[in-house]
Design an enzyme around this catalytic site. Structure first.
Site, PDB file in Angstrom:
ATOM      1  N   HIS A  98      -8.873  -5.535  11.602  1.00  0.00           N
ATOM      2  CA  HIS A  98      -9.692  -4.763  12.556  1.00  0.00           C
ATOM      3  C   HIS A  98     -10.171  -5.653  13.706  1.00  0.00           C
ATOM      4  O   HIS A  98     -10.160  -5.253  14.868  1.00  0.00           O
ATOM      5  CB  HIS A  98     -10.935  -4.180  11.865  1.00  0.00           C
ATOM      6  N   LYS A 132     -13.513  10.030   2.270  1.00  0.00           N
ATOM      7  CA  LYS A 132     -13.555   8.874   1.373  1.00  0.00           C
ATOM      8  C   LYS A 132     -14.970   8.640   0.849  1.00  0.00           C
ATOM      9  O   LYS A 132     -15.940   8.980   1.510  1.00  0.00           O
ATOM     10  CB  LYS A 132     -13.146   7.614   2.128  1.00  0.00           C
ATOM     11  N   ARG A 141      -0.142  -0.561  12.279  1.00  0.00           N
ATOM     12  CA  ARG A 141       0.288  -1.749  11.539  1.00  0.00           C
ATOM     13  C   ARG A 141       1.763  -1.693  11.201  1.00  0.00           C
ATOM     14  O   ARG A 141       2.449  -2.691  11.168  1.00  0.00           O
ATOM     15  CB  ARG A 141      -0.530  -1.886  10.250  1.00  0.00           C
ATOM     16  N   SER A 189      -8.466  -1.952   3.890  1.00  0.00           N
ATOM     17  CA  SER A 189      -9.730  -2.260   3.209  1.00  0.00           C
ATOM     18  C   SER A 189      -9.610  -2.050   1.704  1.00  0.00           C
ATOM     19  O   SER A 189     -10.251  -2.774   0.930  1.00  0.00           O
ATOM     20  CB  SER A 189     -10.844  -1.392   3.788  1.00  0.00           C
TER      21      SER A 189
HETATM   22  N1  COA Z   1      -6.322  -3.890   9.943  1.00  0.00           N
HETATM   23  C1  COA Z   1      -6.566  -3.686   8.658  1.00  0.00           C
HETATM   24  N2  COA Z   1      -6.732  -2.468   8.121  1.00  0.00           N
HETATM   25  C2  COA Z   1      -6.652  -1.430   8.952  1.00  0.00           C
HETATM   26  C3  COA Z   1      -6.381  -1.569  10.322  1.00  0.00           C
HETATM   27  C4  COA Z   1      -6.212  -2.876  10.808  1.00  0.00           C
HETATM   28  N3  COA Z   1      -5.951  -3.119  12.075  1.00  0.00           N
HETATM   29  N4  COA Z   1      -6.348  -0.347  10.879  1.00  0.00           N
HETATM   30  C5  COA Z   1      -6.567   0.530   9.900  1.00  0.00           C
HETATM   31  N5  COA Z   1      -6.754  -0.116   8.736  1.00  0.00           N
HETATM   32  C6  COA Z   1      -6.976   0.460   7.399  1.00  0.00           C
HETATM   33  C7  COA Z   1      -8.411   0.739   7.127  1.00  0.00           C
HETATM   34  O1  COA Z   1      -9.027  -0.391   6.543  1.00  0.00           O
HETATM   35  C8  COA Z   1      -8.325   1.883   6.161  1.00  0.00           C
HETATM   36  O2  COA Z   1      -8.088   1.370   4.867  1.00  0.00           O
HETATM   37  P1  COA Z   1      -8.483   2.193   3.576  1.00  0.00           P
HETATM   38  O3  COA Z   1      -7.752   3.514   3.640  1.00  0.00           O
HETATM   39  O4  COA Z   1      -8.034   1.319   2.505  1.00  0.00           O
HETATM   40  O5  COA Z   1      -9.981   2.382   3.649  1.00  0.00           O
HETATM   41  C9  COA Z   1      -7.070   2.639   6.576  1.00  0.00           C
HETATM   42  O6  COA Z   1      -6.307   1.716   7.313  1.00  0.00           O
HETATM   43  C10 COA Z   1      -7.376   3.845   7.393  1.00  0.00           C
HETATM   44  O7  COA Z   1      -7.944   3.432   8.611  1.00  0.00           O
HETATM   45  P2  COA Z   1      -9.297   3.938   9.257  1.00  0.00           P
HETATM   46  O8  COA Z   1      -9.312   3.342  10.605  1.00  0.00           O
HETATM   47  O9  COA Z   1     -10.484   3.665   8.418  1.00  0.00           O
HETATM   48  O10 COA Z   1      -9.017   5.419   9.419  1.00  0.00           O
HETATM   49  P3  COA Z   1      -9.565   6.590   8.628  1.00  0.00           P
HETATM   50  O11 COA Z   1      -8.355   7.394   8.405  1.00  0.00           O
HETATM   51  O12 COA Z   1     -10.362   6.252   7.465  1.00  0.00           O
HETATM   52  O13 COA Z   1     -10.564   7.200   9.727  1.00  0.00           O
HETATM   53  C11 COA Z   1     -11.107   8.456  11.719  1.00  0.00           C
HETATM   54  C12 COA Z   1     -10.065   7.853  10.808  1.00  0.00           C
HETATM   55  C13 COA Z   1     -12.524   8.104  11.364  1.00  0.00           C
HETATM   56  C14 COA Z   1     -10.819   7.911  13.093  1.00  0.00           C
HETATM   57  C15 COA Z   1     -10.880   9.991  11.681  1.00  0.00           C
HETATM   58  O14 COA Z   1     -11.031  10.432  10.361  1.00  0.00           O
HETATM   59  C16 COA Z   1     -11.819  10.741  12.585  1.00  0.00           C
HETATM   60  O15 COA Z   1     -11.675  10.734  13.775  1.00  0.00           O
HETATM   61  N6  COA Z   1     -12.833  11.430  12.004  1.00  0.00           N
HETATM   62  C17 COA Z   1     -13.781  12.234  12.751  1.00  0.00           C
HETATM   63  C18 COA Z   1     -13.477  13.729  12.615  1.00  0.00           C
HETATM   64  C19 COA Z   1     -12.465  14.174  13.625  1.00  0.00           C
HETATM   65  O16 COA Z   1     -12.640  14.067  14.823  1.00  0.00           O
HETATM   66  N7  COA Z   1     -11.349  14.721  13.126  1.00  0.00           N
HETATM   67  C20 COA Z   1     -10.290  15.194  13.968  1.00  0.00           C
HETATM   68  C21 COA Z   1      -9.316  14.085  14.299  1.00  0.00           C
HETATM   69  S1  COA Z   1      -7.729  14.478  13.655  1.00  0.00           S
END
Ligand code: COA
Length: 162
Positions: free
Chosen positions: A19, A43, A92, A130
């Protein structure tokens, strides 16, 4: 000219070097980058929102144009309220693409002015997430090359708790 502001949203449970790599790249492109911890994800996080924000704050201490915040509700609504023009997402591997494309297209449907910018972290972080970090700590694996020392310390404390 208005400031170019980007939101970097995610669960950050916890923040990793992957990140941080994306945050640094984004900070080279935008005047301001806001790392935004999403509150209402499907989650169940290991760390509370306040803990995640605190760990990010420490990680970005030396990046003056980067700040941290949290949000709930739709990302595009939050981004607009912050005056942001762009959303940053890390790509990634090819496996990230389908989900990320879907999210970017939904966000564009919701707000046609919101631009999603995909950045690639260094390849040494391309397999990192993560959950893997948490799994390693749970089984006494070394995560020092994946997360900053303060995050490792927090992970160890959490995992040691009964
Ligand atoms: N390095 C390491 N890990 C990374 C990474 C990086 N550069 N980029 C992403 N990851 C990992 C994260 O650690 C996470 O790991 P985990 O699943 O083991 O916890 C995983 O990839 C998912 O990434 P994350 O960035 O946490 O995305 P998410 O899918 O959990 O969250 C949001 C995405 C919050 C952006 C999305 O759910 C959102 O916008 N929510 C708001 C509601 C909304 O607007 N919805 C409509 C949009 S479709």
């Amino acid at each position: 000219m208005p400031k170019k502001i980007a939101i970097y949203p995610g669960s950050f449970d916890p923040i990793t070097y992957g990140h941080i790599d994306i945050i640094k790249r984004a900070s080279m492109l935008f005047d301001e980058v806001v790392v935004a911890v999403a509150r209402n994800l499907g989650k169940t996080p290991l760390f509370s929102e306040a803990e995640r924000v605190a760990m990010i704050r420490e990680a970005i201490r030396e990046l003056p144009t980067v700040s941290v915040d949290s949000f709930q509700g739709l990302l595009v609504d939050y981004a607009r309220s912050m005056g942001a023009q762009a959303v940053i997402r890390g790509l990634r591997a090819v496996s990230d693409f389908e989900y990320e494309l879907q999210m970017a297209l939904v966000n564009r449907k919701l707000d046609e002015h919101m631009i999603t910018v995909f950045l690639m972290p260094h390849e040494k972080y391309s397999y990192l997430n993560s959950s893997i970090v948490k799994e390693l700590v749970r089984f006494n694996g070394d995560v020092s090359s994946f997360v900053p020392p303060h995050v490792e310390e927090n992970l160890l404390q959490k995992m040691r708790k009964p």
